[in-house]
Design a protein around this motif. Sequence first.
Motif, mmCIF file in Angstrom:
data_model
loop_
_atom_site.group_PDB
_atom_site.id
_atom_site.type_symbol
_atom_site.label_atom_id
_atom_site.label_comp_id
_atom_site.label_asym_id
_atom_site.label_seq_id
_atom_site.Cartn_x
_atom_site.Cartn_y
_atom_site.Cartn_z
ATOM 1 N N GLN A 93 -54.824 30.142 7.260
ATOM 2 C CA GLN A 93 -55.248 31.033 8.338
ATOM 3 C C GLN A 93 -53.992 31.347 9.158
ATOM 4 N N LEU A 94 -53.142 32.176 8.573
ATOM 5 C CA LEU A 94 -51.777 32.300 9.058
ATOM 6 C C LEU A 94 -51.687 33.014 10.398
ATOM 7 N N ASP A 95 -52.439 34.083 10.594
ATOM 8 C CA ASP A 95 -52.358 34.806 11.865
ATOM 9 C C ASP A 95 -52.850 33.931 13.011
ATOM 10 N N GLU A 96 -53.964 33.211 12.782
ATOM 11 C CA GLU A 96 -54.467 32.303 13.815
ATOM 12 C C GLU A 96 -53.438 31.218 14.114
ATOM 13 N N GLY A 97 -52.828 30.710 13.044
ATOM 14 C CA GLY A 97 -51.828 29.668 13.215
ATOM 15 C C GLY A 97 -50.649 30.139 14.042
ATOM 16 N N ILE A 98 -50.150 31.335 13.751
ATOM 17 C CA ILE A 98 -49.002 31.858 14.483
ATOM 18 C C ILE A 98 -49.334 32.037 15.963
ATOM 19 N N THR A 99 -50.530 32.556 16.252
ATOM 20 C CA THR A 99 -50.938 32.748 17.644
ATOM 21 C C THR A 99 -50.974 31.426 18.402
ATOM 22 N N VAL A 100 -51.553 30.408 17.790
ATOM 23 C CA VAL A 100 -51.668 29.096 18.440
ATOM 24 C C VAL A 100 -50.296 28.451 18.576
ATOM 25 N N LEU A 101 -49.468 28.575 17.557
ATOM 26 C CA LEU A 101 -48.135 27.983 17.616
ATOM 27 C C LEU A 101 -47.270 28.641 18.684
ATOM 28 N N ARG A 102 -47.462 29.920 18.933
ATOM 29 C CA ARG A 102 -46.724 30.582 20.010
ATOM 30 C C ARG A 102 -47.090 29.964 21.360
ATOM 31 N N ARG A 103 -48.355 29.573 21.517
ATOM 32 C CA ARG A 103 -48.757 28.924 22.767
ATOM 33 C C ARG A 103 -48.082 27.556 22.878
ATOM 34 N N ALA A 104 -48.036 26.830 21.763
ATOM 35 C CA ALA A 104 -47.337 25.542 21.771
ATOM 36 C C ALA A 104 -45.866 25.738 22.111
ATOM 37 N N GLN A 105 -45.267 26.801 21.589
ATOM 38 C CA GLN A 105 -43.850 27.051 21.838
ATOM 39 C C GLN A 105 -43.595 27.342 23.306
ATOM 40 N N ARG A 106 -44.518 28.033 23.978
ATOM 41 C CA ARG A 106 -44.336 28.299 25.405
ATOM 42 C C ARG A 106 -44.319 27.000 26.210
ATOM 43 N N LEU A 107 -45.068 26.004 25.736
ATOM 44 C CA LEU A 107 -45.107 24.721 26.421
ATOM 45 C C LEU A 107 -43.897 23.853 26.078
ATOM 46 N N ALA A 108 -43.348 24.031 24.880
ATOM 47 C CA ALA A 108 -42.216 23.203 24.441
ATOM 48 C C ALA A 108 -41.236 24.082 23.667
ATOM 49 N N PRO A 109 -40.464 24.907 24.368
ATOM 50 C CA PRO A 109 -39.610 25.885 23.694
ATOM 51 C C PRO A 109 -38.491 25.275 22.853
ATOM 52 N N ARG A 110 -38.176 23.997 23.076
ATOM 53 C CA ARG A 110 -37.103 23.374 22.311
ATOM 54 C C ARG A 110 -37.638 22.357 21.303
ATOM 55 N N GLU A 111 -38.900 22.468 20.947
ATOM 56 C CA GLU A 111 -39.491 21.582 19.944
ATOM 57 C C GLU A 111 -39.275 22.197 18.566
ATOM 58 N N ALA A 112 -38.362 21.597 17.801
ATOM 59 C CA ALA A 112 -37.974 22.175 16.513
ATOM 60 C C ALA A 112 -39.152 22.270 15.553
ATOM 61 N N GLY A 113 -40.052 21.304 15.590
ATOM 62 C CA GLY A 113 -41.170 21.302 14.649
ATOM 63 C C GLY A 113 -42.041 22.540 14.753
ATOM 64 N N ILE A 114 -42.205 23.056 15.954
ATOM 65 C CA ILE A 114 -42.996 24.273 16.128
ATOM 66 C C ILE A 114 -42.321 25.437 15.410
ATOM 67 N N LEU A 115 -41.006 25.542 15.575
ATOM 68 C CA LEU A 115 -40.270 26.632 14.928
ATOM 69 C C LEU A 115 -40.276 26.493 13.416
ATOM 70 N N PHE A 116 -40.144 25.262 12.916
ATOM 71 C CA PHE A 116 -40.226 25.061 11.471
ATOM 72 C C PHE A 116 -41.581 25.528 10.937
ATOM 73 N N THR A 117 -42.646 25.207 11.673
ATOM 74 C CA THR A 117 -43.984 25.585 11.226
ATOM 75 C C THR A 117 -44.175 27.094 11.284
ATOM 76 N N LEU A 118 -43.668 27.717 12.335
ATOM 77 C CA LEU A 118 -43.710 29.180 12.398
ATOM 78 C C LEU A 118 -42.949 29.785 11.225
ATOM 79 N N GLY A 119 -41.807 29.205 10.892
ATOM 80 C CA GLY A 119 -41.046 29.703 9.752
ATOM 81 C C GLY A 119 -41.841 29.628 8.470
#
Length: 285
Positions: A93-119
């Motif tokens: 469910q890639l679009d839903e995942g990207i939307t939710v991960l963007r919210r996580a990124q706003r809370l933790a912009p330097r969390e590498a795991g979020i960026l890896f998952t978005l990638g």
Amino acid sequence: MPKRNWLLSVLAIAGCWQLALPASGQALLPYTLNLEAEELETQGLALVQDAIQLARFEQYDLALPRAKLATQLAPDTFESWFVLGSLYVQQQQLDEGITVLRRAQRLAPREAGILFTLGSAYFQKADYQAALRELEAALRLDSTSLEGLFDLGNTYLMLKRFPEAIATYKKAMEQEPRFWPGVNNIGLVRYEQGDIEGAIADWEAALAIDPNAAEPMLAIAVARYRQGRQSEALKQGQAALALDQEYGSLDYLKKNLWGDRLLADAARFFSNPQMQALTTISPNP
């Protein structure tokens, strides 16, 4: 590539296995509302832990509702959104995942795991430029991530940026010299460059690390068949599919990043009568 639980890999990158749960019951009695908020957050992060453990056993249908509830109980913690987004991506469910991960990124912009998952999410959507952007940003924060380097190498491969793909796979091998998928994928790159003997050497090196790795074994068979060494190729191809029959599907090989040249040669190899009974050939490799 070997089968791996992709979700567990990204959670391990992010260090989310042992979340620090906030202490409950530490507020003074006059601060009842704050105490309730702390308790809700504690319950939310406990649900995050539950979701991770369920995902470990691939019980995603049970993990997902827990992760959703965690975001309601602990909406200000990146972990709840990160795990929910990762589960969405794991379930395609890639679009839903990207939307939710963007919210996580706003809370933790330097969390590498979020960026890896978005990638990974963008890679699965075949948006390789977006995947490249996220993975490069993630590796600026965590330059030694084996999984991240491998995913970046795969992205360069799909973009046909072959020298960069090889260099990135080699960086992954520096982190773990026995990581045979990195050697294997260097072989995939070399084959697309027309260096068949170089590719075979890489696949043989991968087999030296893991003699039961079906993918490099089959790739060598396909290459040998192209070179006219049919008897040797057929024997090795049959041995590879006896280890993992999924590799007898051209669609599966394409998902494992086999390029156009290697897929075309695999189709010819699979058309041999001795291989046909073991394979599933799609009409458009």
